[in-house]
Design a protein around this motif. Structure first.
Motif, short mmCIF file in Angstrom:
data_model
loop_
_atom_site.label_atom_id
_atom_site.label_comp_id
_atom_site.label_asym_id
_atom_site.label_seq_id
_atom_site.Cartn_x
_atom_site.Cartn_y
_atom_site.Cartn_z
N GLU A 86 0.97 -1.22 0.19
CA GLU A 86 -0.07 0.26 0.09
C GLU A 86 0.65 1.31 0.35
N ARG A 87 1.74 0.84 0.51
CA ARG A 87 3.25 2.19 0.70
C ARG A 87 3.52 2.51 -0.51
N ALA A 88 3.75 1.48 -1.87
CA ALA A 88 4.51 1.63 -2.07
C ALA A 88 3.34 2.33 -3.46
N MET A 89 2.30 1.68 -3.28
CA MET A 89 1.56 3.04 -3.98
C MET A 89 1.12 4.03 -4.39
N LEU A 90 0.78 4.33 -2.36
CA LEU A 90 0.38 5.98 -2.35
C LEU A 90 1.59 6.85 -3.09
N LEU A 92 3.94 6.78 -4.71
CA LEU A 92 3.63 5.92 -6.19
C LEU A 92 2.36 6.57 -7.20
N ALA A 93 1.36 6.57 -6.25
CA ALA A 93 -0.13 7.33 -6.92
C ALA A 93 0.24 9.30 -6.75
N GLU A 94 0.99 9.29 -5.47
CA GLU A 94 1.41 10.54 -5.29
C GLU A 94 1.95 11.68 -6.22
N ALA A 95 3.81 10.61 -6.80
CA ALA A 95 4.39 11.62 -7.71
C ALA A 95 3.47 11.66 -8.89
N VAL A 96 2.46 10.44 -9.68
CA VAL A 96 1.73 10.74 -10.62
C VAL A 96 0.65 11.52 -10.90
N ALA A 97 -0.27 12.12 -9.63
CA ALA A 97 -0.93 13.17 -9.37
C ALA A 97 0.08 14.35 -9.06
N ARG A 98 0.79 14.25 -8.92
CA ARG A 98 2.07 15.75 -8.97
C ARG A 98 3.23 15.44 -9.99
N ILE A 99 2.93 14.83 -11.15
CA ILE A 99 3.73 14.76 -11.89
C ILE A 99 4.98 15.90 -12.08
N SER A 100 4.56 16.77 -12.52
CA SER A 100 5.27 18.24 -13.35
C SER A 100 6.35 18.52 -12.02
N GLU A 101 6.31 17.80 -10.31
CA GLU A 101 7.26 17.93 -9.72
C GLU A 101 8.68 17.97 -9.96
N GLN A 102 8.51 16.68 -10.20
CA GLN A 102 9.66 15.46 -9.94
C GLN A 102 9.27 14.59 -10.74
N GLY A 103 8.36 13.84 -11.66
CA GLY A 103 8.34 13.06 -12.33
C GLY A 103 7.78 11.74 -11.21
N VAL A 104 8.58 10.51 -12.01
CA VAL A 104 8.33 8.84 -11.10
C VAL A 104 10.13 8.59 -10.82
N PRO A 105 10.98 9.14 -9.59
CA PRO A 105 12.16 9.32 -10.12
C PRO A 105 11.83 7.51 -9.99
N ALA A 106 14.07 6.52 -10.46
CA ALA A 106 14.05 5.65 -10.62
C ALA A 106 14.07 4.64 -9.23
N GLY A 119 2.92 -4.75 -16.49
CA GLY A 119 1.47 -4.85 -16.32
C GLY A 119 0.52 -3.56 -15.19
N GLU A 120 0.75 -4.50 -13.79
CA GLU A 120 -0.36 -3.63 -12.29
C GLU A 120 0.74 -2.10 -12.37
N TYR A 121 1.87 -1.94 -12.96
CA TYR A 121 2.74 -0.05 -12.72
C TYR A 121 1.40 0.45 -13.68
N VAL A 122 1.42 -0.17 -15.19
CA VAL A 122 0.81 0.77 -15.67
C VAL A 122 -0.86 0.84 -14.95
N ASP A 123 -0.89 -0.29 -14.44
CA ASP A 123 -2.88 0.28 -14.53
C ASP A 123 -2.67 1.00 -13.30
N LEU A 124 -1.84 1.11 -12.21
CA LEU A 124 -1.72 1.95 -11.68
C LEU A 124 -1.57 3.46 -11.88
N ILE A 125 -0.72 3.71 -12.99
CA ILE A 125 -1.10 5.26 -13.68
C ILE A 125 -1.89 5.42 -14.18
N ALA A 126 -3.23 4.26 -14.29
CA ALA A 126 -4.09 4.76 -14.99
C ALA A 126 -5.26 4.85 -14.40
N ALA A 127 -5.00 3.91 -12.58
CA ALA A 127 -6.27 4.49 -12.32
C ALA A 127 -6.28 5.75 -11.22
#
Length: 150
Positions: A86-90, A92-106, A119-127
């Motif tokens: 859940e922490r990893a998902m949260l 990522l969700a914050e990073a994608v929601a605020r994508i312009s701030e720092q993208g998604v760091p490696a 596939g699940e990574y892409v699913d999370l981004i789609a969500a």
């Protein structure tokens, strides 16, 4: 009192239908509905969407007693309540929601991939994208909790 500006589903039913299709598709990607609702709540918090926060908090409560999860979601980093997945998902969700701030760091991508396949990574981004679109539609049209029942 806030007033609904536009009932988007009546004014442009095609837009609403397209949004529903994306929601149905994205929802079907998740077997873990708790994880999916947590994602939608957190992104709605970031985007400031009262309508979606209300809806998805209620949806999560229908899945069980998740009151503590809802109350502590804004401070998920400080409490041991959330699983590592859940922490990893949260994060990522914050990073994608605020994508312009720092993208998604490696390092975040690698941490997420410990719990989710490609596939699940892409699913999370789609969500995140789907709920963000709902948030923007709701906020811009003046939706608020109960606006269609009052």
């Amino acid at each position: 009192m806030t007033q609904l500006r536009v009932n988007h589903s009546k004014v442009r039913p095609g837009t609403y239908k397209a949004m529903l299709a994306m929601e149905e598709y994205t929802s079907g990607l998740f077997t873990d509905k708790v994880l999916y609702e947590l994602l939608k709540i957190r992104v709605s918090q970031i985007n400031g969407c009262a309508f979606c926060l209300d809806m998805h908090a209620k949806d999560l409560m229908k899945l069980g007693d998740y009151a503590d999860h809802i109350l502590l979601l804004p401070v998920w980093r400080e409490v041991p309540l959330f699983t590592e997945k859940e922490r990893a998902m949260l994060e990522l969700a914050e990073a994608v929601a605020r994508i312009s701030e720092q993208g998604v760091p490696a390092e975040l991508y690698n941490r997420v991939r410990e719990h989710f396949d490609e596939g699940e990574y892409v699913d999370l981004i789609a969500a995140v994208n789907t709920i963000s679109s709902w948030n923007r539609l709701a906020i811009a049209t003046g939706m608020y909790p109960g606006c269609f029942t009052s």
